[in-house]
Design a protein around this motif. Structure first.
Motif, PDB file in Angstrom:
ATOM      1  N   LEU A 176       2.417   1.735  -3.345  1.00 36.01           N
ATOM      2  CA  LEU A 176       1.433   2.217  -4.311  1.00 36.01           C
ATOM      3  C   LEU A 176       1.172   3.709  -4.133  1.00 36.01           C
ATOM      4  O   LEU A 176       1.108   4.465  -5.123  1.00 36.01           O
ATOM      5  CB  LEU A 176       0.131   1.436  -4.149  1.00 36.01           C
ATOM      6  N   THR A 232       4.074   5.654  -5.512  1.00 40.28           N
ATOM      7  CA  THR A 232       4.068   5.652  -6.972  1.00 40.28           C
ATOM      8  C   THR A 232       3.043   6.638  -7.520  1.00 40.28           C
ATOM      9  O   THR A 232       3.330   7.400  -8.455  1.00 40.28           O
ATOM     10  CB  THR A 232       3.775   4.239  -7.491  1.00 40.28           C
ATOM     11  N   PHE A 285       7.799   1.864  -7.991  1.00 42.07           N
ATOM     12  CA  PHE A 285       7.070   0.902  -7.161  1.00 42.07           C
ATOM     13  C   PHE A 285       8.005  -0.175  -6.624  1.00 42.07           C
ATOM     14  O   PHE A 285       7.979  -0.492  -5.426  1.00 42.07           O
ATOM     15  CB  PHE A 285       5.941   0.277  -7.968  1.00 42.07           C
ATOM     16  N   THR A 314       0.834  -1.210   0.000  1.00 36.67           N
ATOM     17  CA  THR A 314       0.000   0.000   0.000  1.00 36.67           C
ATOM     18  C   THR A 314       0.863   1.253   0.000  1.00 36.67           C
ATOM     19  O   THR A 314       0.599   2.206  -0.740  1.00 36.67           O
ATOM     20  CB  THR A 314      -0.923  -0.004   1.223  1.00 36.67           C
ATOM     21  N   CYS A 362       6.582   4.179 -13.267  1.00 40.46           N
ATOM     22  CA  CYS A 362       5.806   3.587 -12.173  1.00 40.46           C
ATOM     23  C   CYS A 362       6.414   2.268 -11.723  1.00 40.46           C
ATOM     24  O   CYS A 362       6.474   1.980 -10.518  1.00 40.46           O
ATOM     25  CB  CYS A 362       4.366   3.388 -12.615  1.00 40.46           C
TER      26      CYS A 362
END
Length: 291
Positions: free
Chosen positions: A82, A85, A222, A79, A218
């Motif tokens: 994310l 990112t 990530f 989480t 990304c």
């Protein structure tokens, strides 16, 4: 005369150039050796420890998935990565776009601002955020002047996300700029000449062409965020620890190499699965576009 020429002429084998197909392999060989010594060997050792320490079997993985706290930490890790990112993408996309439309001098300044963090130690930048995000720090003072504070930023997930975004933004900006700089801006003019408004032309023409840079940035951010240790340890709290901190605790604090290896194997496996899923998704998207 013929015998003299044969004596002077070099051998035929000496005049032939080296096989061009072997040159790339020789150039890559030192990097492959370093990768095998400093990455593959420790990785193999970690995997072996996960299945053999303290006894051979799947006990370490059974322990990991049977403990609710471990699953909670795993979910918090993904989480947080994310969120980092998403925030990095939201901040980096307009910045990279500004780099493509700016003049030569302004582009040089913007590029310099992106590269400056690479010249500063990660530890130094993280400690700087520790000072800035304190309850009586500069950030809270600035928020207080506009009536929005103070907030508890240090020892929270919010502070961790802020610090990680600042550290990882260059890895988002650079792939975006590399793709955006190759997009022909005359396509936007052509879309406008066909009746599309600037916003619609940007969303329907420019954004789809920049998606390769978005996906590359990304993915890099990530995956990097999943393994961060220093920033969450300094800016976060023990109750909101990420998986990297739990691995450090198991290996360095409790000397349970098998459990730490199992955590690392689980994180690596999930990361590889996400990369494979993203590759399949991008391939299908590319087929739809070409179709």
């Amino acid at each position: 005369m013929a015998s003299t020429l044969q004596a002077v002429a070099p051998p035929a084998a000496a005049t032939q150039p080296a096989d061009p197909e072997r040159r790339p392999a020789l150039l890559v060989l030192p990097a492959l050796v370093a990768l095998a010594v400093f990455f593959l060997l420790p990785l193999i050792s970690m995997v072996i420890s996960a299945f053999t320490d303290p006894v051979p079997g799947l006990g370490n993985f059974t322990w990991f998935f049977s403990e609710t706290q471990n699953l909670r930490v795993l979910g918090r890790t993904f989480t947080t990565a994310l969120w980092v990112t998403v925030v990095a993408l939201v901040l980096s996309y307009p910045y990279a776009y500004a780099m493509t439309i700016a003049g030569t001098r302004a582009r040089a300044v913007l590029t310099l601002l992106v590269l400056v963090p690479f010249w500063t130690s990660l530890m130094v930048r993280t400690f700087a955020w520790v000072i800035l995000l304190q309850d009586t720090g500069v950030v809270n003072d600035l928020l207080g002047t506009i009536g929005l504070g103070p907030f508890s930023l240090i020892r929270t997930q919010t502070g961790v996300v802020i610090g990680m975004v600042q550290l990882l933004m260059p890895f988002m900006v650079l792939p975006l700029y590399a793709v955006m700089s190759g997009i022909d801006r005359r396509l936007l003019t052509a879309a406008g000449s066909m009746g599309a408004r600037p916003v619609k032309a940007f969303l329907d023409v420019y954004v789809p062409l920049s998606l390769p840079g978005v996906s590359a940035g990304c993915l890099t951010v990530f995956i990097s965020a999943l393994g961060f240790y220093v920033t969450p340890a300094l800016l976060g709290s023990p109750t909101d620890a990420l998986l990297s901190q739990q691995i450090f605790t198991q290996v360095n604090g409790l000397l349970k190499w098998g459990r730490g290896g199992a955590m690392g194997v689980v994180l690596l496996g999930l990361t590889l699965a996400m990369i494979a899923l993203l590759a399949v998704t991008l391939r299908r998207a590319g087929k739809k576009v070409t179709g």
